[in-house]
Design a protein around this motif. Structure first.
Motif, mmCIF file in Angstrom:
data_model
loop_
_atom_site.group_PDB
_atom_site.id
_atom_site.type_symbol
_atom_site.label_atom_id
_atom_site.label_comp_id
_atom_site.label_asym_id
_atom_site.label_seq_id
_atom_site.Cartn_x
_atom_site.Cartn_y
_atom_site.Cartn_z
ATOM 1 N N CYS A 126 -4.482 0.006 0.431
ATOM 2 C CA CYS A 126 -5.097 -1.107 1.147
ATOM 3 C C CYS A 126 -6.498 -0.687 1.618
ATOM 4 O O CYS A 126 -6.847 0.493 1.591
ATOM 5 C CB CYS A 126 -4.231 -1.535 2.326
ATOM 6 N N CYS A 158 0.855 -1.183 0.000
ATOM 7 C CA CYS A 158 0.000 0.000 0.000
ATOM 8 C C CYS A 158 0.897 1.241 0.000
ATOM 9 O O CYS A 158 1.809 1.345 0.819
ATOM 10 C CB CYS A 158 -0.895 -0.029 1.235
ATOM 11 N N CYS A 179 -6.542 2.159 4.140
ATOM 12 C CA CYS A 179 -6.128 3.504 3.726
ATOM 13 C C CYS A 179 -7.063 4.112 2.677
ATOM 14 O O CYS A 179 -7.236 5.324 2.637
ATOM 15 C CB CYS A 179 -4.697 3.477 3.204
ATOM 16 N N CYS A 237 0.544 3.125 3.767
ATOM 17 C CA CYS A 237 1.015 2.554 5.035
ATOM 18 C C CYS A 237 2.134 1.538 4.841
ATOM 19 O O CYS A 237 2.805 1.164 5.793
ATOM 20 C CB CYS A 237 -0.144 1.926 5.793
HETATM 21 ZN ZN LIG Z 1 -2.541 1.169 3.639
#
Ligand SMILES: [Zn+2]
Ligand SMILES: [Zn+2]
Length: 252
Positions: free
Chosen positions: A31, A17, A34, A20
């Motif tokens: 992801c 991602c 997020c 993160c």
């Molecule tokens: Zn993420």
């Protein structure tokens, strides 16, 4: 790279991602944690500075700030609002060597490109050569080159030059920041004929105080550019406070 090599690489390196860094099943995308946190910016917004309007407005409407002080630029386009999540992505690109993020950012900016763009030249906000030397790449240049490629526009890495390093701006007011940064850029003498009358798309990674981009836009306009629009990954949305600690970690 061949298709087979790419496939092997994809297989060997799980996609992460961009926000993160966790492994994301949704290749090259955010992801599930997020994704809802990313605030993509879209119209309705001010025709001048692209600050979001709360309600739908007629085409071509300017916000109160742009009406009272017409901006130097001819528009700002940002993919997302500047906050903890989008800042994380900018920092990963800038300091983490996550060069693939430049491609992701450029992909999110394509939708904001003007329809008529065959005569546009794309150029990045330059780094001072000492910074370029220590970091080995300019994050805005990576985004700009990819955006030019996707939008089928001309790219020039050095329409602008940074004449000196910007000192730490910790504790300075926005007016003082403007003064310090404003004079740090000049149009590159070797590209003067190209700049005169040109439509230019200036690329920066994030827009916080606007001091850096204003300095660049002023230099381009002074040298005869007819139209300069700023493209960036994330921008501070008016009315949202950005803590000093956030801007401090993003030296320009
Ligand atoms: Zn993420
Ligand atoms: Zn505005």
């Amino acid at each position: 790279m061949t298709k087979i090599a790419e496939t092997i690489l994809d297989f060997a390196l799980p996609e992460r991602c961009p926000a993160c860094g966790d492994i994301s099943s949704d290749g090259n995308n955010f992801c599930a944690m997020c994704w809802p946190k990313i605030r993509f910016l879209n119209p309705p917004w001010c025709t001048g500075c692209a600050s979001p309007f709360e309600y739908e407005q007629a085409q071509g409407v300017l916000c109160a700030d742009c009406l009272s002080t017409p901006p130097q630029h001819d528009g700002i386009r940002a993919a997302v609002a500047y906050d903890t999540t989008s800042r994380q992505i900018a920092l990963r690109l800038k300091y983490g060597g996550k060069i693939g993020l430049a491609k992701l950012i450029a992909r999110h900016l394509v939708r904001h490109l003007p329809h008529e763009r065959s005569d546009i030249i794309v150029t990045p906000v330059p780094l001072h050569w000492t910074r370029l030397w220590s970091r080995s790449f300019n994050q805005s240049a990576l985004i700009g080159r990819e955006l030019a490629r996707l939008g089928d526009m001309e790219y020039c890495a050095d329409l602008l030059k940074r004449t000196r390093r910007t000192p730490s701006m910790r504790g300075l007011s926005s007016k003082e920041r403007r003064k310090v940064v404003g004079s740090a850029f000049i149009a590159n003498p070797k590209h003067m004929p190209q700049i005169a009358g040109a439509r230019i798309l200036l690329v920066d990674d994030v827009l916080t105080t606007g001091a850096t981009s204003n300095g660049c836009i002023k230099a381009l306009k002074k040298s005869g550019a007819s139209w300069v629009q700023l493209f960036c990954w994330a921008r501070v949305v008016r009315g949202e406070t950005v803590s000093e600690t956030i801007t401090d970690t993003l030296p320009t």
